[in-house]
Design an enzyme around this catalytic site. Structure first.
Site, PDB file in Angstrom:
ATOM      1  N   SER A  10       7.235 -15.843  -2.613  1.00  0.00           N
ATOM      2  CA  SER A  10       8.036 -15.007  -3.516  1.00  0.00           C
ATOM      3  C   SER A  10       8.788 -15.844  -4.557  1.00  0.00           C
ATOM      4  O   SER A  10       9.140 -15.332  -5.616  1.00  0.00           O
ATOM      5  CB  SER A  10       9.049 -14.182  -2.714  1.00  0.00           C
TER       6      SER A  10
ATOM      7  N   CYS B 283       0.805 -13.505 -16.391  1.00  0.00           N
ATOM      8  CA  CYS B 283      -0.511 -13.149 -15.823  1.00  0.00           C
ATOM      9  C   CYS B 283      -0.314 -12.154 -14.681  1.00  0.00           C
ATOM     10  O   CYS B 283      -1.053 -11.169 -14.557  1.00  0.00           O
ATOM     11  CB  CYS B 283      -1.231 -14.387 -15.287  1.00  0.00           C
TER      12      CYS B 283
ATOM     13  N   ARG C  35     -12.610  20.207  10.996  1.00  0.00           N
ATOM     14  CA  ARG C  35     -12.161  19.930  12.370  1.00  0.00           C
ATOM     15  C   ARG C  35     -11.409  21.155  12.918  1.00  0.00           C
ATOM     16  O   ARG C  35     -10.422  21.598  12.310  1.00  0.00           O
ATOM     17  CB  ARG C  35     -11.242  18.698  12.373  1.00  0.00           C
TER      18      ARG C  35
ATOM     19  N   GLU D 141       1.174 -10.112  -5.503  1.00  0.00           N
ATOM     20  CA  GLU D 141       1.658  -9.811  -6.874  1.00  0.00           C
ATOM     21  C   GLU D 141       3.109  -9.339  -6.851  1.00  0.00           C
ATOM     22  O   GLU D 141       3.489  -8.422  -7.577  1.00  0.00           O
ATOM     23  CB  GLU D 141       0.803  -8.716  -7.531  1.00  0.00           C
ATOM     24  N   GLY D 142       3.918  -9.959  -5.984  1.00  0.00           N
ATOM     25  CA  GLY D 142       5.316  -9.573  -5.840  1.00  0.00           C
ATOM     26  C   GLY D 142       5.448  -8.542  -4.741  1.00  0.00           C
ATOM     27  O   GLY D 142       4.855  -7.459  -4.811  1.00  0.00           O
TER      28      GLY D 142
END
Ligand SMILES: Cc1cc2nc3c(=O)[nH]c(=O)nc-3n(C[C@H](O)[C@H](O)[C@H](O)COP(=O)(O)OP(=O)(O)OC[C@H]3O[C@@H](n4cnc5c(N)ncnc54)[C@H](O)[C@@H]3O)c2cc1C
Length: 390
Positions: free
Chosen positions: A144, A244, A274, A369-370
């Site tokens: 991070s 990016c 179902r 990506e975070g």
């Protein structure tokens, strides 16, 4: 071909798309339905995917570096790229990751920050799927907080020499080129590293229970000697890799909705066939409440993604907005996938249905990506003006 989106489009959100956007989406969906969907559960089970073969086909379709201009890239709108990400992730987050890392991380880094030679050498081949790229930012001790990365690039005469380890790198073991971020005497810089360079090696990470249809690797750089020209001239400091990541996160804002849509469609179909207590489980109020809540979140997420896409096409999107989109849409997609799993009962834990595969994949999407926590802190800072990162 029937429009699988239609029953879930409760508010006619599709009418906000242009003819061209719908046509691009239809082409991507048709290819994936025919070529990828029938095989993806087996790839997931095997913990692999035929990335090289698939890349050629994805390249032929114009999906690699799809929203970039020039160098053989399709140059579509951000919305069209987002719609493609949604369709890709409706099949599997691993397949969308292959495309995201190639186009939004590796190609975008070269396209935005590379020299004329970098662009000419790599982008046309990457757009065609003839060369695969990866993006090495994360390290064993720097996730991070990428400012703590330890990979070092030192000058030696006219060369650079890189030493360090990158961890959790998508496409790492199959890449022809790695964009590697390293500390230099001038701060963090990016390097274009052909993976055949002596001293570069990749090995698999420990077996994953998530994103199994995706190659994830550890990269070892042991005295990797590169010419001066290997450095990305346009990237200085952390803003390079972070821009990016913002590109790739934008694709995730859309992509996560694809996984959620596939789960919800599966759950609706399943609940209608179902039967328990002599009636379809879709007829129970509790099931309908689950379906209604999920459909609402899916539609809201879609409007959010489309709004961000239009802002991006207009040049008005900010990283903070992308954080809002990633935080909300991945979190809601994961909630939807888990809820759909309950509707499928025991069948929901098998690979015969996609729901637990999607839910497991979304655990990675929530983290990469975070993480959701980091995006919460971005939003918290925007609301309060106070940074709670450290
Ligand atoms: C399948 C997969 C593919 C990936 N592909 C790539 C890739 O291609 N390239 C690449 O560079 N990386 C890649 N990553 C790495 C990914 O970006 C990192 O895993 C991510 O940034 C989180 O880092 P970490 O795993 O080290 O977790 P950590 O940073 O150690 O975080 C652990 C926990 O602590 C929390 N935390 C950390 N700091 C704070 C804080 N300040 N406040 C509150 N909570 C905090 C986090 O939110 C998380 O919950 C990939 C990861 C996965 C799982």
């Amino acid at each position: 071909m029937a429009d699988r989106t239609a029953p879930l489009d409760l508010i006619a959100a599709d009418s906000l798309l242009s003819e061209e956007e719908r046509a691009i989406r239809g082409t991507v969906r048709a290819f994936l339905t025919d070529r990828v969907r029938p095989h993806v559960a087996a790839w997931y089970e095997a913990g692999d995917l035929p990335a090289r073969e698939l890349s050629h086909e994805l390249g032929d379709l114009g999906l690699l570096g799809m929203h970039l201009q020039g160098y053989g890239c399709a140059g579509t709108s951000a919305v069209a790229y987002g719609l493609a990400c949604l369709e890709l992730e409706a099949v599997d987050s691993g397949v969308r990751s292959l495309v995201s890392v190639q186009g939004s991380l590796a190609m975008f880094a070269i396209w935005r920050f590379g020299s004329a030679d970098h662009k000419q050498d790599w982008l046309p081949r990457m757009a065609a799927g003839e060369a695969i790229g990866c993006f090495g930012l994360t390290e064993p001790d720097a996730g991070s907080n990428p400012s703590g990365l330890r990979t070092r690039a030192k000058r030696d005469g006219g060369d650079w020499v890189l030493d360090g380890t990158k961890m959790w790198i998508t496409n790492g073991g199959i890449a022809d080129v790695a964009v590697v971020w390293a500390q230099t005497d001038d701060g963090i810089r990016g390097f274009v590293v052909p993976t055949e360079t002596p001293g570069f090696s990749a090995r698999p990470v420990p077996p994953k229970l998530s994103l199994r249809a995706s190659v994830t690797s550890e990269l070892v750089l042991d005295g990797v000697r590169l010419p001066q020209s290997a450095q990305l001239p346009g990237a200085r400091g952390l803003s390079g890799p972070l821009s990016c990541l913002s590109e790739a996160r934008y694709g995730i804002v859309w992509g996560a909705l694809g996984a959620a849509r596939d789960c919800l469609e599966t759950a609706i179909e399943y609940s209608l066939t179902r039967e328990q207590f002599d009636r379809p489980i879709a007829g129970f109020q509790l099931t309908q409440q689950k379906l209604a809540n999920m459909a609402l979140e899916l539609q809201k997420g879609y409007l959010l993604a489309l709004h961000l896409g239009r802002l991006k096409d207009d040049g008005r999107i900010t990283p903070q907005m992308v954080s809002v989109g990633k935080l909300n849409n991945v979190r809601e997609a994961l909630t939807i996938a888990r809820e759909c799993r309950t509707i499928l009962g025991a069948n929901g834990v098998t690979l015969e249905y996609p729901v637990l595969r999607h839910a497991n994949n979304l655990e990675s999407v929530l983290t990469y990506e975070g993480t959701s926590e980091i995006h919460s802190l971005v939003v918290g800072q925007a609301l309060t003006g106070l940074s709670a990162f450290s």
